[in-house]
Write an enzyme that holds these catalytic residues in place. Structure first.
Site, PDB file in Angstrom:
ATOM      1  N   GLU A  20       0.841  -1.198   0.000  1.00  0.00           N
ATOM      2  CA  GLU A  20       0.000   0.000   0.000  1.00  0.00           C
ATOM      3  C   GLU A  20       0.875   1.247   0.000  1.00  0.00           C
ATOM      4  OE1 GLU A  20      -2.752   1.326  -0.340  1.00  0.00           O
ATOM      5  OE2 GLU A  20      -4.419  -0.016   0.108  1.00  0.00           O
ATOM      6  N   ASN A 104      -5.763   6.644   7.352  1.00  0.00           N
ATOM      7  CA  ASN A 104      -5.466   5.811   6.191  1.00  0.00           C
ATOM      8  C   ASN A 104      -4.329   6.346   5.336  1.00  0.00           C
ATOM      9  OD1 ASN A 104      -5.756   3.751   4.307  1.00  0.00           O
ATOM     10  ND2 ASN A 104      -7.448   4.744   3.227  1.00  0.00           N
ATOM     11  N   ASN A 154      -9.867   7.376   0.726  1.00  0.00           N
ATOM     12  CA  ASN A 154      -8.764   6.516   0.297  1.00  0.00           C
ATOM     13  C   ASN A 154      -7.679   7.376  -0.349  1.00  0.00           C
ATOM     14  OD1 ASN A 154      -7.771   3.796   0.303  1.00  0.00           O
ATOM     15  ND2 ASN A 154      -9.864   3.103  -0.073  1.00  0.00           N
ATOM     16  N   ASP A 200      -9.279   3.151  -5.003  1.00  0.00           N
ATOM     17  CA  ASP A 200      -8.433   3.020  -3.809  1.00  0.00           C
ATOM     18  C   ASP A 200      -7.273   4.005  -3.992  1.00  0.00           C
ATOM     19  OD1 ASP A 200      -6.807   2.089  -1.642  1.00  0.00           O
ATOM     20  OD2 ASP A 200      -7.783   0.146  -1.751  1.00  0.00           O
TER      21      ASP A 200
END
Length: 287
Positions: A20, A104, A154, A200
């Site tokens: 990520e 996040n 996101n 995302d």
């Protein structure tokens, strides 16, 4: 114009947990290997090196200040950390009072303003995230909320002129844009693109298009403002994030892994990969 999803990808590395927050930095692709606490860098030949280990499993994300210091969002802990010259991680901002859900993603603009997003303060029963929020941490350390009521915040990107922030709202199937004021505040919220998917991680290119990764649809998609699809790159597992990099920033790197639900994100199974594909335009802006 839409390019076939049959675009051929190259496999760069395997054996990751969940890759990520990929970033192109100092000639390598850096990313967070969720589930391990590792921040790794990958060279053009797929060789990986653990650069930093942090006391977090997921979520966590990274970006750099203009002076080259690394920032790390430790999501569940609600902390923004900075790596000092001696390698120590120090706390820059404590975000725990602003959200009870995990933080996040982060993006740092060209002026050193750090934008961090995450879930809101009151998740509904059975849901891991409440309405999302974005907070701004300015170079002088001031912290304030600059956006709220986001449908699962996101990926984020800032245009090269520091004037626009684009956000992926995964649960609303859209990219949302904000104007950035001189003091870093966000205003003029608007839909940048309605999508047939769940965005995302995102990145920007020099032709004004956005690439977004889509986990359930197992692809990355390039769209222009308004939502026209320009290109689709399909893979065999969920696409969590993407980043333009390489020597000319014209290689799209895709962080992909098999998705088995939030409850299975931390495990010993290593289905994470990084793939690459040639892109039609180089990356611009931040990250």
């Amino acid at each position: 114009m839409q390019t076939s999803s049959g675009t051929k990808t190259r496999l760069l590395t395997t054996g990751l947990a969940f890759g990520e927050s990929p970033r192109w930095h100092d000639g390598r692709l850096w990313l967070c290997n969720w589930g391990t606490g590792e921040i790794i860098a990958i060279d053009a030949h797929g060789k990986t090196e653990i650069m930093v280990t942090i006391p977090a499993t997921l979520p966590y994300s990274i970006d750099w200040l203009p002076d080259g210091r690394l920032l790390v969002v430790s999501g569940r802990e609600g902390l923004l950390l900075r790596q000092e010259a001696d390698g120590r991680l120090v706390t820059v901002a404590d975000l725990r009072g602003l959200s009870k859900s995990p933080w996040n993603e982060i993006v740092v603009d060209g002026r050193g303003n750090a934008y961090v997003n995450g879930g809101g303060p009151t998740p509904t029963v059975g849901q891991p995230f409440g309405p999302g929020t974005i907070v701004l941490i300015t170079p002088d350390g001031a912290i304030r909320q600059v956006a709220d009521n986001i449908a699962f915040a996101n990926g984020m990107a800032v245009t090269s002129d520091n004037r626009t922030l684009i956000l992926a709202e995964s649960n609303a199937n859209r990219l949302t844009a904000f104007d950035i004021a001189g003091d870093g505040a966000l205003s003029n919220r608007r839909v940048w693109a309605e999508l047939d998917g769940y965005p995302d991680g995102i990145c920007l290119d020099a032709e004004g298009a956005v690439w977004y990764a889509d986990v359930p649809n197992k692809h990355c998609v390039r769209v222009r403002e308004g939502g026209e699809v320009l290109q689709t790159v399909a893979v065999d597992r969920g696409c969590f994030a993407c980043m333009l990099g390489g020597a000319d920033r014209q290689t799209l790197f895709i962080a992909a892994a098999e998705w088995r639900g939030f409850e299975h994100m931390v495990s010993d199974i290593r289905t994470g990969q990084v793939l690459s594909v040639d892109a039609p335009a180089p990356g611009v802006g931040w990250p």
